[in-house]
Design an enzyme around this catalytic site. Sequence first.
Site, mmCIF file in Angstrom:
data_model
loop_
_atom_site.group_PDB
_atom_site.id
_atom_site.type_symbol
_atom_site.label_atom_id
_atom_site.label_comp_id
_atom_site.label_asym_id
_atom_site.label_seq_id
_atom_site.Cartn_x
_atom_site.Cartn_y
_atom_site.Cartn_z
ATOM 1 N N HIS A 288 0.859 -1.185 0.000
ATOM 2 C CA HIS A 288 0.000 0.000 0.000
ATOM 3 C C HIS A 288 0.895 1.234 0.000
ATOM 4 O O HIS A 288 2.029 1.200 0.502
ATOM 5 C CB HIS A 288 -0.883 0.019 1.245
ATOM 6 C CG HIS A 288 -1.961 -1.022 1.234
ATOM 7 N ND1 HIS A 288 -3.043 -0.947 2.082
ATOM 8 C CD2 HIS A 288 -2.123 -2.146 0.503
ATOM 9 C CE1 HIS A 288 -3.835 -1.985 1.862
ATOM 10 N NE2 HIS A 288 -3.295 -2.731 0.911
ATOM 11 N N GLU B 225 0.929 3.872 1.796
ATOM 12 C CA GLU B 225 1.387 4.280 3.122
ATOM 13 C C GLU B 225 2.590 3.446 3.583
ATOM 14 O O GLU B 225 3.569 3.986 4.105
ATOM 15 C CB GLU B 225 0.272 4.120 4.174
ATOM 16 C CG GLU B 225 -0.963 4.928 3.900
ATOM 17 C CD GLU B 225 -2.061 4.148 3.191
ATOM 18 O OE1 GLU B 225 -3.229 4.307 3.564
ATOM 19 O OE2 GLU B 225 -1.737 3.375 2.258
ATOM 20 N N CYS C 139 -6.318 1.824 5.893
ATOM 21 C CA CYS C 139 -6.924 0.577 6.348
ATOM 22 C C CYS C 139 -6.303 0.183 7.694
ATOM 23 O O CYS C 139 -5.394 0.846 8.197
ATOM 24 C CB CYS C 139 -6.684 -0.529 5.314
ATOM 25 S SG CYS C 139 -4.949 -1.051 5.184
ATOM 26 N N CYS D 70 -2.439 -0.398 7.559
ATOM 27 C CA CYS D 70 -1.684 0.852 7.458
ATOM 28 C C CYS D 70 -1.786 1.673 8.740
ATOM 29 O O CYS D 70 -0.798 2.291 9.161
ATOM 30 C CB CYS D 70 -2.151 1.649 6.248
ATOM 31 S SG CYS D 70 -1.710 0.827 4.683
#
Length: 148
Positions: A52, A54, A82, A85
């Site tokens: 992801h 992040e 999410c 993260c």
Amino acid sequence: MASEEPMARALREARDAAVRGEVPIGAVISRDGAVIAAAGNRTLELRDPTAHAELLAIRAAAATLGSERLTGCDLHVTLEPCTMCAAAISFARIRRLYYGTADPKGGAVESGVRFFHAATCHHAPEVYGGLAESEAAGLLRSFFAGKR
């Protein structure tokens, strides 16, 4: 890195992710007003469900600073993080989290599990949602409209 504003850079990273066929999410980590890491989603490209934006930005910032603790750093991301993260943001000790648009289905900051409000959360950043919300949401809507 460029002196571009962090959320503008995150939006650019999200647009670049969309061009690669990835969900258009971008993240930027800054410290003392300077961007030290930026990334867009790369889950498909890397065949890695943890890639992801992040997490990629956190990894890059940690490498740049030579520390797993990103104390004094701020994260700008185009979509509410999410649970995975949010946990990484907590473990990295990010000072402030700025996000673009809420994610009622998969978000874990103001939506869903509200990770930073859990008794077991060791560190919660200051959180500011709704930054460049319409542009961030528009990127996601356009991307998914093209998939249908």
